[in-house]
Scaffold this active site. Sequence first.
Site, PDB file in Angstrom:
ATOM      1  N   LYS A  90      32.250  -9.732  -3.306  1.00 34.24           N
ATOM      2  CA  LYS A  90      32.782 -11.006  -2.805  1.00 34.24           C
ATOM      3  C   LYS A  90      31.997 -11.455  -1.569  1.00 34.24           C
ATOM      4  O   LYS A  90      30.848 -11.816  -1.692  1.00 34.24           O
ATOM      5  CB  LYS A  90      34.283 -10.848  -2.555  1.00 34.24           C
ATOM      6  CG  LYS A  90      35.037 -10.102  -3.677  1.00 34.24           C
ATOM      7  CD  LYS A  90      35.091 -10.864  -4.992  1.00 34.24           C
ATOM      8  CE  LYS A  90      35.648 -10.041  -6.149  1.00 34.24           C
ATOM      9  NZ  LYS A  90      36.924  -9.391  -5.954  1.00 34.24           N
ATOM     10  N   ARG A 105      21.988  10.113  -7.682  1.00 32.46           N
ATOM     11  CA  ARG A 105      23.459  10.116  -7.701  1.00 32.46           C
ATOM     12  C   ARG A 105      24.041  10.718  -6.428  1.00 32.46           C
ATOM     13  O   ARG A 105      25.219  10.521  -6.122  1.00 32.46           O
ATOM     14  CB  ARG A 105      23.969  10.827  -8.970  1.00 32.46           C
ATOM     15  CG  ARG A 105      25.437  10.682  -9.191  1.00 32.46           C
ATOM     16  CD  ARG A 105      25.901  10.707 -10.663  1.00 32.46           C
ATOM     17  NE  ARG A 105      25.123  11.540 -11.536  1.00 32.46           N
ATOM     18  CZ  ARG A 105      25.165  12.877 -11.541  1.00 32.46           C
ATOM     19  NH1 ARG A 105      25.965  13.515 -10.706  1.00 32.46           N
ATOM     20  NH2 ARG A 105      24.424  13.561 -12.370  1.00 32.46           N
ATOM     21  N   TYR A 145      45.121  -7.046  -5.529  1.00 36.48           N
ATOM     22  CA  TYR A 145      44.208  -7.530  -6.566  1.00 36.48           C
ATOM     23  C   TYR A 145      44.689  -6.993  -7.924  1.00 36.48           C
ATOM     24  O   TYR A 145      45.131  -5.841  -8.015  1.00 36.48           O
ATOM     25  CB  TYR A 145      42.797  -7.039  -6.239  1.00 36.48           C
ATOM     26  CG  TYR A 145      41.816  -7.271  -7.343  1.00 36.48           C
ATOM     27  CD1 TYR A 145      41.466  -8.571  -7.710  1.00 36.48           C
ATOM     28  CD2 TYR A 145      41.250  -6.216  -8.034  1.00 36.48           C
ATOM     29  CE1 TYR A 145      40.574  -8.790  -8.736  1.00 36.48           C
ATOM     30  CE2 TYR A 145      40.350  -6.431  -9.062  1.00 36.48           C
ATOM     31  CZ  TYR A 145      40.023  -7.720  -9.412  1.00 36.48           C
ATOM     32  OH  TYR A 145      39.140  -7.926 -10.435  1.00 36.48           O
TER      33      TYR A 145
HETATM   34  C1  LIG Z   1      37.611  -8.279  -6.600  1.00 33.17           C
HETATM   35  C2  LIG Z   1      38.512  -7.440  -5.799  1.00 33.17           C
HETATM   36  C3  LIG Z   1      38.574  -6.064  -6.003  1.00 33.17           C
HETATM   37  C4  LIG Z   1      37.782  -5.365  -7.095  1.00 33.17           C
HETATM   38  O1  LIG Z   1      36.426  -5.416  -6.812  1.00 33.17           O
HETATM   39  P1  LIG Z   1      35.273  -5.388  -7.960  1.00 33.17           P
HETATM   40  O2  LIG Z   1      34.032  -5.449  -7.134  1.00 33.17           O
HETATM   41  O3  LIG Z   1      35.501  -6.577  -8.833  1.00 33.17           O
HETATM   42  O4  LIG Z   1      35.433  -4.116  -8.685  1.00 33.17           O
HETATM   43  C5  LIG Z   1      39.382  -5.313  -5.174  1.00 33.17           C
HETATM   44  N1  LIG Z   1      40.118  -5.891  -4.202  1.00 33.17           N
HETATM   45  C6  LIG Z   1      40.087  -7.227  -3.983  1.00 33.17           C
HETATM   46  C7  LIG Z   1      40.928  -7.814  -2.901  1.00 33.17           C
HETATM   47  C8  LIG Z   1      39.294  -8.042  -4.769  1.00 33.17           C
HETATM   48  O5  LIG Z   1      39.301  -9.370  -4.572  1.00 33.17           O
END
Ligand SMILES: *Cc1c(COP(=O)(O)O)cnc(C)c1O
Length: 415
Positions: A218, A74, A128
């Site tokens: 992403k 951690r 988001y």
């Molecule tokens: C998906 C997304 C998030 C959140 O990310 P996670 O990995 O799903 O927790 C934050 N900001 C943007 C612009 C995103 O597209």
Amino acid sequence: MDTDTQDRAQAAPRALATEAVHAGRDDLAGLGLHAPPIDLSTTYPSYDSAAEAARIDAFAATGLLPDGPPVYARLDNPTVGRFETALARLEGAADAVAFASGMAALTAVLLARASAGLRHVVAVRPLYGCSDHLLDAGLLGTEVTWVDPAGIADALRPDTGLVIVETPANPTLAEVDVRAVAHACGSVPLLVDNTFATPVLQRPLEQGARIVMHSATKYLGGHGDVMGGVVACDDAFARQLRQVRFATGGVLHPLAGYLLLRGLSTLPVRMRAAAGSAAELARRLAADPRVARVHYPKVGGAMVSFEVNGDPHRVIAGVRLITPAVSLGSVDTLIQHPASISHRIVAEGDRRSAGVSDRLLRLSVGLEDVEDLWSDLSRALSAPPATPARTVPAPAKPAARTTDAPVREPSAAGR
Ligand SMILES: *Cc1c(COP(=O)(O)O)cnc(C)c1O
């Protein structure tokens, strides 16, 4: 050399495409390895408890990782550390700290600021959906003021700990001028969510932002098979984030760290290829009478949003090659309806005033051949009315919210 030139020479001696492949791996040849090792240890042997106590004390006091082997997973993991090093290099940051998801990363940033008594956040919509929700619900004891970029300076208070923008923003692809916004922030740190552009297209720290965050789920991972988040920032803030991460536990798994490091090595080629197709699709959509409006950002990238003249649910039901799914940034093309899915958690009025119309569709363009993508999209745009079983009814009431906070009137942030 003057100091500036020297700094640049030290900070960015290699091109981005080279860093993407080599950063975080510089020691491998010396170790006699080619692929980075995956360290799955949760704990590490230590025969000297007094020395271990001193190392733990040092981390608690400063947030600096102890020299020598890690103490406990951690605190720190060597495989995750490689990904952090690489991402920091790509963003031109001193350091980076990885988390279990993008939302865990944002949570740690907010907690780090709130623990310094700076609980007020100024933010620009759209963000988001879950970022919007996390701020708006005040779940972490923070308070948010939503503004236009032009309203940032006036919204700052003595307890403002952070200004948050996304550019291009999810899902409208609205852009903010990072330099101008950073100037308006004065001494308050500006966080830019760089998930959509990635460091391939935009390096916000060079434009005055102090903190860059990514949903690594992403583009950084890039294959739709790993969840993670990361924050790139200066050394001092990285130390605070590691302390928050240790206390709250939102760590990135080492396997995810490995996959994200591997994802970075192809990030520049993936991003450029997908962006080429996205720009072409944006051009065709803009010329198409079935489409009312197309959003494609100046900075480029692989996301295209568009408002259809007809029923957006028909397009979602009509695609065959493209996958109708939330998320983005994968090698395959995804489409979704933000008002129903990614931004569902944002109250209807706030969503609309931020430009997220009920006719908006968000397309994450992948690496397929652009002609195949266009024929699928074009066929879906002409899809016959959905059969009743597949029809998704328009919401009759404001979107469900997890708090009982009153729905605010549309703010001036709308476009
Ligand atoms: C998906 C997304 C998030 C959140 O990310 P996670 O990995 O799903 O927790 C934050 N900001 C943007 C612009 C995103 O597209």
